[in-house]
Design a protein around this motif. Sequence first.
Motif, PDB file in Angstrom:
ATOM      1  N   GLY A  15       0.815  -1.206   0.000  1.00  0.00           N
ATOM      2  CA  GLY A  15       0.000   0.000   0.000  1.00  0.00           C
ATOM      3  C   GLY A  15       0.850   1.257   0.000  1.00  0.00           C
ATOM      4  N   ALA A  16       0.157   2.378   0.021  1.00  0.00           N
ATOM      5  CA  ALA A  16       0.808   3.684   0.031  1.00  0.00           C
ATOM      6  C   ALA A  16       0.173   4.534   1.120  1.00  0.00           C
ATOM      7  CB  ALA A  16       0.643   4.366  -1.327  1.00  0.00           C
ATOM      8  N   GLY A  24      -6.431   6.927   2.770  1.00  0.00           N
ATOM      9  CA  GLY A  24      -7.620   7.226   1.975  1.00  0.00           C
ATOM     10  C   GLY A  24      -8.436   8.353   2.569  1.00  0.00           C
ATOM     11  N   ASP A  27     -13.343   7.407   0.562  1.00  0.00           N
ATOM     12  CA  ASP A  27     -13.328   6.211  -0.296  1.00  0.00           C
ATOM     13  C   ASP A  27     -12.522   6.373  -1.575  1.00  0.00           C
ATOM     14  OD1 ASP A  27     -14.697   4.694   1.509  1.00  0.00           O
ATOM     15  OD2 ASP A  27     -16.665   5.074   0.629  1.00  0.00           O
ATOM     16  N   ARG A  53     -13.944  -5.561   1.135  1.00  0.00           N
ATOM     17  CA  ARG A  53     -15.029  -5.316   0.162  1.00  0.00           C
ATOM     18  C   ARG A  53     -15.021  -3.879  -0.350  1.00  0.00           C
ATOM     19  NH1 ARG A  53     -19.121  -1.762   0.441  1.00  0.00           N
ATOM     20  NH2 ARG A  53     -19.468  -2.341   2.622  1.00  0.00           N
ATOM     21  N   LYS A  54     -14.774  -2.905   0.532  1.00  0.00           N
ATOM     22  CA  LYS A  54     -14.816  -1.507   0.071  1.00  0.00           C
ATOM     23  C   LYS A  54     -13.683  -1.231  -0.917  1.00  0.00           C
ATOM     24  CE  LYS A  54     -15.737   1.815   2.976  1.00  0.00           C
ATOM     25  NZ  LYS A  54     -15.689   2.586   4.256  1.00  0.00           N
ATOM     26  N   SER A  55     -12.489  -1.705  -0.604  1.00  0.00           N
ATOM     27  CA  SER A  55     -11.363  -1.464  -1.524  1.00  0.00           C
ATOM     28  C   SER A  55     -11.577  -2.184  -2.845  1.00  0.00           C
ATOM     29  CB  SER A  55     -10.043  -1.910  -0.887  1.00  0.00           C
ATOM     30  OG  SER A  55      -9.758  -1.069   0.195  1.00  0.00           O
ATOM     31  N   ILE A  58     -13.480  -0.124  -5.071  1.00  0.00           N
ATOM     32  CA  ILE A  58     -12.732   1.032  -5.580  1.00  0.00           C
ATOM     33  C   ILE A  58     -11.708   0.608  -6.634  1.00  0.00           C
ATOM     34  CG2 ILE A  58     -11.154   2.909  -4.932  1.00  0.00           C
ATOM     35  CD1 ILE A  58     -12.393   2.644  -2.038  1.00  0.00           C
ATOM     36  N   PHE A  59     -10.947  -0.462  -6.332  1.00  0.00           N
ATOM     37  CA  PHE A  59      -9.782  -0.799  -7.170  1.00  0.00           C
ATOM     38  C   PHE A  59      -9.956  -2.077  -7.985  1.00  0.00           C
ATOM     39  CE2 PHE A  59      -8.060   1.293  -3.308  1.00  0.00           C
ATOM     40  CZ  PHE A  59      -7.561   2.431  -3.912  1.00  0.00           C
ATOM     41  N   ILE A  71     -12.838  -9.933   1.274  1.00  0.00           N
ATOM     42  CA  ILE A  71     -13.373 -10.197   2.618  1.00  0.00           C
ATOM     43  C   ILE A  71     -14.592  -9.303   2.846  1.00  0.00           C
ATOM     44  CG2 ILE A  71     -12.864 -10.235   5.081  1.00  0.00           C
ATOM     45  CD1 ILE A  71      -9.934 -10.551   4.433  1.00  0.00           C
ATOM     46  N   ARG A  73     -18.546  -9.370   5.269  1.00  0.00           N
ATOM     47  CA  ARG A  73     -19.523 -10.072   6.102  1.00  0.00           C
ATOM     48  C   ARG A  73     -20.874 -10.115   5.415  1.00  0.00           C
ATOM     49  NH1 ARG A  73     -17.526  -6.329   9.682  1.00  0.00           N
ATOM     50  NH2 ARG A  73     -16.096  -7.133  11.273  1.00  0.00           N
ATOM     51  N   ARG A  75     -21.719  -9.208   1.882  1.00  0.00           N
ATOM     52  CA  ARG A  75     -21.918  -9.193   0.421  1.00  0.00           C
ATOM     53  C   ARG A  75     -21.316 -10.450  -0.198  1.00  0.00           C
ATOM     54  NH1 ARG A  75     -21.887  -3.912  -1.528  1.00  0.00           N
ATOM     55  NH2 ARG A  75     -22.124  -4.857  -3.573  1.00  0.00           N
ATOM     56  N   SER A  84     -15.446 -14.652   4.636  1.00  0.00           N
ATOM     57  CA  SER A  84     -15.922 -13.808   5.735  1.00  0.00           C
ATOM     58  C   SER A  84     -14.901 -13.597   6.842  1.00  0.00           C
ATOM     59  CB  SER A  84     -17.215 -14.400   6.312  1.00  0.00           C
ATOM     60  OG  SER A  84     -16.944 -15.696   6.794  1.00  0.00           O
ATOM     61  N   ALA A 103      -4.015  -6.070   0.262  1.00  0.00           N
ATOM     62  CA  ALA A 103      -3.969  -4.751  -0.383  1.00  0.00           C
ATOM     63  C   ALA A 103      -4.968  -3.755   0.203  1.00  0.00           C
ATOM     64  CB  ALA A 103      -4.186  -4.923  -1.894  1.00  0.00           C
ATOM     65  N   GLN A 107      -9.290  -1.460   7.348  1.00  0.00           N
ATOM     66  CA  GLN A 107      -9.783  -2.561   8.197  1.00  0.00           C
ATOM     67  C   GLN A 107      -9.019  -3.853   7.898  1.00  0.00           C
ATOM     68  OE1 GLN A 107     -14.132  -2.989   8.356  1.00  0.00           O
ATOM     69  NE2 GLN A 107     -14.322  -0.887   7.611  1.00  0.00           N
ATOM     70  N   TYR A 109      -5.946  -4.129   6.395  1.00  0.00           N
ATOM     71  CA  TYR A 109      -4.538  -4.041   6.810  1.00  0.00           C
ATOM     72  C   TYR A 109      -4.423  -4.412   8.286  1.00  0.00           C
ATOM     73  CZ  TYR A 109      -3.086  -1.366   2.602  1.00  0.00           C
ATOM     74  OH  TYR A 109      -2.796  -0.953   1.334  1.00  0.00           O
TER      75      TYR A 109
HETATM   76  N1  LIG Z   1      -3.370   3.911  -0.025  1.00  0.00           N
HETATM   77  C1  LIG Z   1      -3.553   2.612  -0.260  1.00  0.00           C
HETATM   78  O1  LIG Z   1      -2.605   1.892  -0.576  1.00  0.00           O
HETATM   79  C2  LIG Z   1      -4.931   2.036  -0.150  1.00  0.00           C
HETATM   80  C3  LIG Z   1      -5.152   0.692  -0.431  1.00  0.00           C
HETATM   81  C4  LIG Z   1      -6.435   0.194  -0.276  1.00  0.00           C
HETATM   82  C5  LIG Z   1      -7.456   1.027   0.165  1.00  0.00           C
HETATM   83  N2  LIG Z   1      -7.198   2.313   0.418  1.00  0.00           N
HETATM   84  C6  LIG Z   1      -8.235   3.218   0.928  1.00  0.00           C
HETATM   85  O2  LIG Z   1      -8.792   2.627   2.099  1.00  0.00           O
HETATM   86  C7  LIG Z   1     -10.141   3.081   2.230  1.00  0.00           C
HETATM   87  C8  LIG Z   1     -11.045   1.872   2.423  1.00  0.00           C
HETATM   88  O3  LIG Z   1     -10.662   1.192   3.615  1.00  0.00           O
HETATM   89  P1  LIG Z   1     -11.775   0.666   4.638  1.00  0.00           P
HETATM   90  O4  LIG Z   1     -11.071   0.261   5.875  1.00  0.00           O
HETATM   91  O5  LIG Z   1     -12.862   1.686   4.720  1.00  0.00           O
HETATM   92  O6  LIG Z   1     -12.406  -0.575   3.865  1.00  0.00           O
HETATM   93  P2  LIG Z   1     -11.792  -2.012   3.461  1.00  0.00           P
HETATM   94  O7  LIG Z   1     -10.835  -2.501   4.502  1.00  0.00           O
HETATM   95  O8  LIG Z   1     -11.362  -1.992   2.046  1.00  0.00           O
HETATM   96  O9  LIG Z   1     -13.123  -2.904   3.494  1.00  0.00           O
HETATM   97  C9  LIG Z   1     -13.926  -2.922   4.654  1.00  0.00           C
HETATM   98  C10 LIG Z   1     -14.937  -4.039   4.521  1.00  0.00           C
HETATM   99  O10 LIG Z   1     -14.304  -5.303   4.715  1.00  0.00           O
HETATM  100  C11 LIG Z   1     -15.197  -6.180   5.356  1.00  0.00           C
HETATM  101  N3  LIG Z   1     -14.640  -6.551   6.655  1.00  0.00           N
HETATM  102  C12 LIG Z   1     -13.894  -5.789   7.494  1.00  0.00           C
HETATM  103  N4  LIG Z   1     -13.576  -6.481   8.603  1.00  0.00           N
HETATM  104  C13 LIG Z   1     -14.118  -7.715   8.452  1.00  0.00           C
HETATM  105  C14 LIG Z   1     -14.128  -8.898   9.260  1.00  0.00           C
HETATM  106  N5  LIG Z   1     -13.513  -8.935  10.466  1.00  0.00           N
HETATM  107  N6  LIG Z   1     -14.789  -9.984   8.813  1.00  0.00           N
HETATM  108  C15 LIG Z   1     -15.418  -9.954   7.611  1.00  0.00           C
HETATM  109  N7  LIG Z   1     -15.443  -8.866   6.792  1.00  0.00           N
HETATM  110  C16 LIG Z   1     -14.808  -7.766   7.224  1.00  0.00           C
HETATM  111  C17 LIG Z   1     -16.512  -5.427   5.509  1.00  0.00           C
HETATM  112  O11 LIG Z   1     -17.253  -5.670   4.309  1.00  0.00           O
HETATM  113  P3  LIG Z   1     -18.884  -5.647   4.254  1.00  0.00           P
HETATM  114  O12 LIG Z   1     -19.268  -4.257   4.646  1.00  0.00           O
HETATM  115  O13 LIG Z   1     -19.199  -5.983   2.834  1.00  0.00           O
HETATM  116  O14 LIG Z   1     -19.345  -6.694   5.217  1.00  0.00           O
HETATM  117  C18 LIG Z   1     -16.034  -3.987   5.561  1.00  0.00           C
HETATM  118  O15 LIG Z   1     -17.023  -3.042   5.218  1.00  0.00           O
HETATM  119  C19 LIG Z   1     -10.460   3.877   0.971  1.00  0.00           C
HETATM  120  O16 LIG Z   1     -10.311   5.270   1.236  1.00  0.00           O
HETATM  121  C20 LIG Z   1      -9.379   3.446  -0.014  1.00  0.00           C
HETATM  122  O17 LIG Z   1      -9.107   4.440  -0.964  1.00  0.00           O
HETATM  123  C21 LIG Z   1      -5.943   2.849   0.271  1.00  0.00           C
END
Ligand SMILES: NC(=O)c1ccc[n+]([C@@H]2O[C@H](COP(=O)([O-])OP(=O)(O)OC[C@H]3O[C@@H](n4cnc5c(N)ncnc54)[C@H](OP(=O)(O)O)[C@@H]3O)[C@@H](O)[C@H]2O)c1
Length: 162
Positions: A15-16, A24, A27, A53-55, A58-59, A71, A73, A75, A84, A103, A107, A109
Amino acid sequence: MTENTDSQLPVILIGAMTRDRVIGQDDHMPWDIPEEYQTFVDSIRGQTVIMGRKSYEIFGADLTSEHTVVISRSRPSLGVLVVSSIEAALEQARSYRKQIFIAGGAQIYRLGLPHADRMYLSEIKKEYDGDSYFPEFDLAEWEITREEDHSKFIYRQWRRKR
Ligand SMILES: NC(=O)c1ccc[n+]([C@@H]2O[C@H](COP(=O)([O-])OP(=O)(O)OC[C@H]3O[C@@H](n4cnc5c(N)ncnc54)[C@H](OP(=O)(O)O)[C@@H]3O)[C@@H](O)[C@H]2O)c1
């Protein structure tokens, strides 16, 4: 802590982030640095990627990985393999016999850090506001094995000390 003892299958966080650990905002990644993004695209090409799921939303379209495990819970059907938990994601990823990249995002990471053997992290030189952060890690547990200074970022590879 789970240690991956199979040196053929290292688990790599990729990551960066800024010096303040921002990854981020609203989103998306708050910077647009194609040279940095290319390091991600090149690293994961033909390998296995685990993403939240959110990343993935996006990517997902940019992924050059051969295998992708998402990953979530809530979707189960995203047109890609969804599991899950991080443990289920790693078990599935190991079965593919490729390098395993975790990647993001924030959450995932955090869930992946205890399982990681290596990290490929770019430090973005400019500061940005953010709402998602890379987790803190103990510098005493990690050593830098490669460092490259680019104009807008510093690229580092880290290895967990044994
Ligand atoms: N700079 C970088 O290198 C980089 C890389 C990647 C992402 N990003 C940024 O990171 C941000 C997104 O990160 P985020 O933390 O909001 O989302 P995320 O980690 O990409 O995804 C979160 C989702 O993962 C699932 N999840 C999380 N914990 C879980 C668990 N214990 N068991 C089962 N499922 C689990 C859930 O999905 P469900 O809601 O579907 O259940 C949760 O909504 C964005 O701003 C993106 O641009 C940056």
